[in-house]
Scaffold this motif. Structure first.
Motif, short mmCIF file in Angstrom:
data_model
loop_
_atom_site.label_atom_id
_atom_site.label_comp_id
_atom_site.label_asym_id
_atom_site.label_seq_id
_atom_site.Cartn_x
_atom_site.Cartn_y
_atom_site.Cartn_z
N ILE A 168 28.18 -12.95 15.41
CA ILE A 168 26.75 -12.86 15.71
C ILE A 168 26.14 -14.25 15.49
CG2 ILE A 168 24.54 -11.94 14.92
CD1 ILE A 168 25.98 -9.83 16.39
N PRO A 169 25.47 -14.80 16.48
CA PRO A 169 24.94 -16.17 16.32
C PRO A 169 23.70 -16.22 15.44
CG PRO A 169 24.30 -15.28 18.45
CD PRO A 169 25.20 -14.25 17.82
N MET A 170 23.43 -17.41 14.93
CA MET A 170 22.23 -17.65 14.13
C MET A 170 21.38 -18.71 14.84
SD MET A 170 22.07 -19.03 10.17
CE MET A 170 22.63 -17.49 9.48
N HIS A 171 20.08 -18.54 14.80
CA HIS A 171 19.19 -19.52 15.43
C HIS A 171 19.35 -20.89 14.76
CE1 HIS A 171 15.38 -21.52 16.59
NE2 HIS A 171 15.51 -20.80 17.69
N LYS A 172 19.26 -21.95 15.55
CA LYS A 172 19.51 -23.31 15.06
C LYS A 172 18.61 -23.69 13.89
CE LYS A 172 16.58 -25.32 18.67
NZ LYS A 172 16.53 -26.26 19.85
N ASP A 173 17.36 -23.21 13.87
CA ASP A 173 16.45 -23.55 12.77
C ASP A 173 16.91 -22.91 11.46
OD1 ASP A 173 14.94 -24.96 14.55
OD2 ASP A 173 13.41 -23.40 14.82
N LYS A 174 17.31 -21.65 11.54
CA LYS A 174 17.80 -20.96 10.35
C LYS A 174 19.14 -21.55 9.90
CE LYS A 174 16.76 -16.73 9.71
NZ LYS A 174 16.62 -15.27 9.82
N LEU A 175 19.98 -21.92 10.87
CA LEU A 175 21.28 -22.53 10.54
C LEU A 175 21.08 -23.85 9.80
CD1 LEU A 175 24.37 -22.45 10.81
CD2 LEU A 175 24.11 -23.57 13.03
N LYS A 213 18.53 -24.64 7.99
CA LYS A 213 17.98 -24.35 6.66
C LYS A 213 19.05 -23.80 5.72
CE LYS A 213 14.27 -21.70 4.46
NZ LYS A 213 13.14 -20.75 4.68
N ARG A 214 19.87 -22.85 6.20
CA ARG A 214 20.87 -22.21 5.34
C ARG A 214 22.11 -23.08 5.18
NH1 ARG A 214 22.09 -16.02 6.44
NH2 ARG A 214 19.86 -16.04 6.00
N GLY A 215 22.47 -23.81 6.21
CA GLY A 215 23.64 -24.69 6.14
C GLY A 215 24.90 -24.08 6.72
N TYR A 216 24.90 -22.78 6.94
CA TYR A 216 26.06 -22.12 7.54
C TYR A 216 25.65 -20.76 8.08
CZ TYR A 216 26.23 -19.61 3.04
OH TYR A 216 25.92 -18.86 1.94
N ILE A 251 27.00 -9.27 -0.58
CA ILE A 251 26.62 -9.71 0.77
C ILE A 251 25.35 -10.57 0.70
CG2 ILE A 251 25.73 -8.95 3.02
CD1 ILE A 251 27.66 -6.59 2.86
N ARG A 252 24.39 -10.16 -0.11
CA ARG A 252 23.17 -10.95 -0.26
C ARG A 252 23.48 -12.31 -0.89
NH1 ARG A 252 18.49 -8.68 0.80
NH2 ARG A 252 17.36 -10.10 -0.57
N LYS A 253 24.43 -12.33 -1.83
CA LYS A 253 24.86 -13.59 -2.43
C LYS A 253 25.53 -14.48 -1.38
CE LYS A 253 27.57 -15.39 -6.32
NZ LYS A 253 28.44 -15.02 -7.47
N PHE A 254 26.36 -13.87 -0.54
CA PHE A 254 27.06 -14.56 0.54
C PHE A 254 26.07 -15.21 1.51
CE2 PHE A 254 29.64 -13.67 4.63
CZ PHE A 254 30.20 -14.94 4.62
N LYS A 255 25.00 -14.48 1.83
CA LYS A 255 24.04 -14.96 2.83
C LYS A 255 23.00 -15.91 2.27
CE LYS A 255 22.43 -11.85 5.74
NZ LYS A 255 21.90 -10.59 6.33
N TYR A 256 22.46 -15.59 1.10
CA TYR A 256 21.27 -16.29 0.63
C TYR A 256 21.47 -17.17 -0.60
CZ TYR A 256 19.30 -12.56 3.53
OH TYR A 256 19.02 -11.70 4.56
#
Length: 263
Positions: free
Chosen positions: A134-141, A143-146, A98-103
């Motif tokens: 669950i939504p993600m804030h636009k700034d984090k989106l 940065k992460r790309g997805y 899961i951590r690999k999936f996210k980060y």
């Protein structure tokens, strides 16, 4: 003659490679998988997976000890969602994946996780109109790309044939990941989520998709602003309960079923 024999041998090997689909790797150790399975891991790595299949909270699906129907959080906090479920505990190999999936820029893991979530959904008693990540804030989106929850929800909806609703529930304030917050801080999340069209979900039954359920506070905050008639939660894993409780028996949770995306 030798060249002709070599040609036909090469053709036969290519045919067998295509037929048996070699070199499918275990998500845990990276070795070739001899036997395909829903988890996409080898037998050895599967032993590192802790399933959430013992006694669980009747509300949020967290593992519980003793004879209690509810975990500590659900027993002491009113909930806006109706029920939640997660097939794994957030430990060992699952935590690593899961951590690999996210980060670690590994969106491909959504395919495997979605298969397991689909299996969990089929076992559940959830009656659903819409699926919402669950939504993600636009700034984090940016940065992460997805948004890993949205990727997971999209793959999940392809399998079970439910409509996916995106961009109706948004995150208005960027906050740190919940895993580094205290329980009291996690409970103050109600003001950071917003519904664009409050009439859209009225009278509807909604399934919220997330990667990990910790205390259930994020799910609860989203459920509160949705205004739906029923809200269910489904995640890959649940944080493991460390509180041993004693009380009264638990309930075991059973499904029916192409896909449109509303945005």
């Amino acid at each position: 003659m030798n060249n002709i024999r070599k040609f036909f041998c090469d053709m036969e090997n290519k045919f067998l490679d295509a037929l048996y689909v070699e070199h499918i790797k275990c998500l845990g150790c990276g070795k070739d998988l001899k036997n395909l399975n829903i988890f996409d891991v080898c037998d050895k790595c599967k032993k590192e997976i802790e399933f959430n299949n013992n006694r669980i909270c009747a509300k949020c699906g967290k593992n519980v000890y003793g004879l209690s129907n509810y975990c500590f959080n659900c027993k002491n906090t009113p909930r806006h969602f109706d029920k939640a479920s997660a097939p794994f505990l957030y430990t060992g190999l699952i935590k690593k994946l899961i951590r690999k999936f996210k980060y670690k820029n590994s969106p491909y893991l959504a395919t495997t996780f979605a298969k397991v979530l689909a299996q969990e959904y089929i076992k559940s008693d959830f009656d659903v109109d819409y699926v919402v990540p669950i939504p993600m804030h636009k700034d984090k989106l940016r940065k992460r790309g997805y948004n890993q929850s949205e990727l997971l929800a999209r793959e999940f909806c392809k399998i079970v044939g439910l409509p996916l609703v995106v961009n109706y529930l948004i995150k208005t304030i960027d906050v740190d990941t919940q895993t580094h917050k205290t329980r009291d801080e996690r409970e103050k999340l109600g003001e950071i989520y917003k519904v664009i069209d409050k009439k859209f979900f009225v009278g509807k039954k909604v399934l919220i998709i997330d990667d990990v359920i910790t205390t259930g506070a994020t799910l609860d905050a989203c459920a509160e602003v949705l205004g739906a008639s029923k809200v269910y939660g489904l995640a890959i894993a649940h944080s493991k309960s460390k509180i041993r409780q004693i009380s009264t028996p638990n309930i075991l949770l059973n499904k029916k079923f192409s896909t449109k995306i509303i945005s």
